[in-house]
Design an enzyme around this catalytic site. Structure first.
Site, PDB file in Angstrom:
ATOM      1  CE1 TYR A 351     -37.985 -69.161 -20.618  1.00 45.68           C
ATOM      2  CE2 TYR A 351     -40.217 -68.275 -20.314  1.00 45.68           C
ATOM      3  CZ  TYR A 351     -38.930 -68.422 -19.765  1.00 45.68           C
ATOM      4  OH  TYR A 351     -38.580 -68.322 -18.448  1.00 45.68           O
ATOM      5  CB  CYS A 352     -36.924 -74.524 -23.991  1.00 39.43           C
ATOM      6  SG  CYS A 352     -37.312 -74.926 -25.663  1.00 39.43           S
ATOM      7  CB  THR A 353     -32.108 -73.669 -24.259  1.00 33.37           C
ATOM      8  OG1 THR A 353     -32.207 -73.552 -22.647  1.00 33.37           O
ATOM      9  CG2 THR A 353     -30.818 -73.071 -24.705  1.00 33.37           C
ATOM     10  CB  ILE A 381     -33.569 -68.195 -24.408  1.00 37.47           C
ATOM     11  CG1 ILE A 381     -34.997 -68.537 -23.582  1.00 37.47           C
ATOM     12  CG2 ILE A 381     -33.040 -66.971 -23.545  1.00 37.47           C
ATOM     13  CD1 ILE A 381     -34.421 -69.319 -22.229  1.00 37.47           C
TER      14      ILE A 381
END
Length: 515
Positions: A351-353, A381
């Site tokens: 996952y990332c932003t 996210i």
């Protein structure tokens, strides 16, 4: 709706360099027109070079105008300019590359119109109506700009408060045959709607984070969804929004680069077309729930991987994740190579932003051929918190603009680097030109503890008294004591309950003296 955290970053022109690291237009390898551009043009177009350069210069200066000011003034590189001669000198000396790049875009548009037959052929190739290809470059750009004649300037700008606007975050991986043309259109579109922020454009797609009024951002989304280059690749759900506005960014910066997010590897080697399996927020939530329910997560065949840098993961992350202690996403490939055994025979949940780093990050991990499966959170996210504000993500969400972080819950994961009290609001190191972010609580700030480390604060004092200040970018104690690419233990520890690695607490005995 999330609340925002707005630390005071001061007037340091270097301040934006880290905050926009994932959308940094100060890339070391931008694709810009050649220095021999003029010589390479045909005779007819060469005559238009002077006109194109003047036009590009004027357009660039126009983007620096301060909106809604009583007297005409400009702001660039965090500096105010009150007369045309001063802003012209600044642009000529400090932004020659950007003007050259824009000149190339203007010339390409002019070249398109050299003959009507070429224009008609272009229309057929892109399935555009022939009447949408106008006789000059300005008209061509205008044909893809939304009509704002029915709105007043006040409606378009919508004020400057946090409740008056929003920030858009989006990306689109797709093959763009003419990124310079898209760049020229995007610059015109954002100026037209008085949007600020950053856009990276490449042959592999477009990546943007923009702020403006809600009316302006909605018009921008409409324009993007109807754009002939992007309308079949973008949908409304691809745009993530949060409270903010044009004031969240110091200026508008649009550029053409090799990558739309700097991983440091050519898209021709690691393509966005071979990513991991995309999971919706609800699917990702179930996977994390199953992972966290295990008595011994270290023995699981699943690894929850945070693809962001340590500044981001330190103040907010998923429970039980592995958060690499790396400063930039461009270090991620080296991190994978150094810790390859960590991923062997694992199902990796990434996952990332907003999802963009996972696209090529997962492609790189898949290319190593050691994982059972590579999965990624679609929308990042941002989208997860829209559905699960009280889910498994704890703490704040770091964002790359003046807000610095968004809060969706009351969890505080980080500590003051000096006294250890719970604190997660970043400020820039008080020493000019230092790119580090600092967690210093109000009590420690009052005592003058505002630098990232003892060495950096001492250098700040020397610089303040020196007639010729020297540059010391990244030459500070907290950088020197941290490995650039960390080597993980065989079983990764969960950083949720671990002591913070990147900015280890400064002991009382070694606190820098108050400024």
């Amino acid at each position: 709706m999330p609340s925002s955290v707005s630390p005071d970053h001061g007037g340091d022109p270097e301040a934006c360099v880290f905050r926009f690291s994932d959308l940094d237009l100060k890339d070391t390898s931008p694709i810009s027109p050649s220095n021999q551009l003029k010589a390479e043009l045909d005779g007819s177009t060469r005559k238009k070079y002077s006109f194109a350069k003047k036009k590009a210069f004027a357009l660039f200066v126009k983007t620096k105008e301060v909106p809604a000011s009583k007297e005409k003034q400009w702001k660039c590189c965090q500096q105010p300019f009150k007369d045309e001669s001063s802003i012209h000198r600044h642009v000529a000396t400090q932004h020659a590359d950007e003007v050259c790049q824009q000149t190339g875009a203007v010339l390409k548009e002019l070249a398109v119109t050299l003959s009507s037959s070429e224009s008609l052929q272009l229309a057929d190739e892109r399935n555009l109506p022939k009447e949408s290809l106008p006789p000059d470059w300005d008209w061509a750009v205008a044909s893809w700009l939304p009509d704002i004649s029915g709105f007043s300037p006040d409606q378009l700008t919508g004020g400057q408060g946090i409740d008056d606007g929003e920030v858009l975050l989006y990306y689109c991986y797709c093959d763009l045959q003419d990124p310079q043309r898209v760049c020229a259109w995007q610059a015109a579109l954002c100026r037209h709607l008085q949007l600020t922020g950053k856009l990276r454009i490449a042959t592999e797609g477009i990546n943007g984070t923009l702020g403006g009024s809600r009316l302006a951002t909605s018009l921008y989304v409409e324009a993007m969804l109807s754009c002939p280059w992007l309308k079949d690749r973008l949908c409304k759900e691809d745009f993530k929004t949060s409270p903010g506005g044009a004031h969240c960014f110091p200026e508008l910066r649009v550029g053409v680069f090799e990558e739309i997010v700097p991983m440091g590897i050519s898209p021709s080697k690691i393509s966005y077309k071979k990513p991991g399996i995309h999971l919706s927020p609800s699917e990702f939530h179930k996977e994390v729930e199953a992972f966290l329910s295990l008595a011994n997560q270290g023995q699981s065949d699943t690894l929850l991987l945070d693809c962001r840098n340590f500044y981001e993961s330190k103040i907010g992350r998923f429970q039980g994740c592995l958060a690499p202690d790396i400063r930039k996403f461009s270090y991620f490939p080296s991190y994978v190579d150094t810790n390859l055994e960590l991923f062997r025979e694992k199902r990796v949940l990434m996952y990332c932003t907003g999802g963009i780093r996972c696209e090529r990050g997962s492609a790189y991990l898949k290319a190593k051929g050691v994982c059972k499966e590579v999965l990624q959170l679609r929308g990042g996210i941002h989208k997860y918190l829209e559905e699960f504000p009280d889910g498994f993500y704890k703490g704040k969400l770091f964002v790359f603009d003046e807000r610095c972080a968004l809060s969706y819950n009351g969890d505080v994961l980080a500590e003051c680097s000096y006294c250890g009290v719970q604190w997660d609001q970043y400020k820039l190191c008080s020493t000019p030109q230092c790119r580090q972010l600092v967690l210093s609580c109000p009590a420690c700030q009052e005592q003058g503890f505002t630098a990232c480390c003892v060495t950096c604060q001492d250098k700040g004092k020397r610089r303040a008294t020196s007639a010729r200040p020297s540059s010391f970018k990244e030459e500070c104690e907290c950088t020197a004591r941290r490995p650039r690419i960390p080597k993980e233990a065989s079983q990764p520890r969960s950083p949720v309950n671990a002591e913070p690695g990147p900015d280890a607490r400064v002991s009382v005995s070694s606190k820098p003296s108050p400024s």
